[in-house]
Design an enzyme around this catalytic site. Structure first.
Site: not given
Length: 325
Positions: A125-127, A153, A157
């Protein structure tokens, strides 16, 4: 190819199963999913009679189950969509996110090495990059941008990405990683922004928005994301990370107003609420690497994609269960 797709009954995983079986008639897919609140066999119903698809209920942390699957089947690639993915839930139960998103990935990587699976693909994810300033002149994240996750979260990741890359370096494990923008489209669980706002607006209920609603996200249709993963799985270079951007940045407030307008509802339904901890202000990705190496680019027009997504949720009012407010 014969693929083991984890998280296959979830939002993105089920669309990837669709794409694989439609675009590659010679392929076979084993779908593995724990069937938590985020997964549903309804998402895979169209493949129930397809002899190329087999579903197995199970947890990616269950090493005995993984071993039994890989002992009995020569798998060419494991594509890992399985993850706990809701930021709000990670604030309440970070240990669960570490178990699935880190320990689960570790189990998969160990199985790839043990059974010499030719490719492992981690869906990220870009997060993991953290936040960008709202200033649109700030350059988007590139694959070599520092990882600065803002919540449990995103941290889980990022840890999984680093673990996968460490296996590539230490053991030559054939890993690839994609980091995508925010996905939207049919079958997303109702706790996510777009389906949640559609459901509330349909019922004429208030639409809660965190903070001032100016947080910006880059939006990517789930089919475009799956097309990118498909390309990377088949043609990507082992040990490489690929960003998958949508090229469609919208503030949360702008997006919700668009949904309300399309539904004939008034923006007075919007209610601003206290912001959540670690709420990133802006995400944006540069996907030049993916475009340059594999000739990928998003194809779903955002306005058309939102229209079709809205119609799907209106036609499937009972999809999923409402998440916590």
């Amino acid at each position: 190819m014969k693929l083991l797709v984890t998280g296959a009954a979830g939002f993105i995983g089920s669309h990837f199963v669709d794409l694989t079986l439609q675009a590659h008639p010679e392929d076979q897919v084993i779908g593995l999913d724990k069937l938590t609140y985020a997964g549903s066999l309804d998402n895979l119903a169209q493949h129930r009679q397809d002899g190329r698809f087999r579903f197995v209920r199970g947890d990616i942390c269950d090493r005995a189950l993984l071993a039994s699957l890989l002992e009995n089947t020569q798998v060419d690639c494991i594509v890992n969509f399985a993850a706990e993915s809701h930021v709000d839930r990670s604030l309440d139960s970070p240990d669960l996110f570490l178990q699935t998103n880190v320990q689960g990935v570790c189990a998969l990587l160990d199985m790839v090495n043990r059974f010499r699976v030719p490719r492992f693909h981690q869906v990220s994810t870009d997060e993991v990059y953290g936040q960008l300033p709202l200033d649109p002149s700030t350059p988007p994240f590139r694959e070599d941008s520092p990882l600065r996750p803002s919540n449990p979260y995103a941290a889980s990741k990022a840890a999984a990405d680093l673990l996968a890359l460490s296996y590539f370096r230490c053991f030559a494990t054939p890993v690839t990683i994609t980091r995508s923008a925010n996905n939207y489209g049919p079958r997303q669980v109702p706790e996510k922004l777009i389906p949640r706002m559609i459901r509330l607006a349909e019922a004429g209920q208030p639409l809660p928005l965190y903070g001032d609603g100016q947080n910006v996200r880059d939006w990517l249709h789930v089919r475009d994301h799956c097309a990118a993963v498909d390309l990377v799985v088949r043609k990507g270079r082992p040990g490489e990370v690929y960003n998958v951007g949508g090229g469609c940045q919208r503030s949360n407030l702008e997006l919700v107003r668009l949904l309300l307008d399309r539904m004939g509802r008034d923006s007075s339904l919007i209610r601003f609420t206290a912001d959540r901890p670690g709420h990133d202000r802006r995400y944006a990705l540069c996907w030049d690497k993916l475009r340059r190496q594999l000739a990928w680019q998003p194809t779903v027009d955002f306005d058309a994609g939102i229209r079709d997504t809205l119609h799907w949720y209106r036609d499937h009012p009972n999809h999923g269960q409402p998440g916590p407010c």
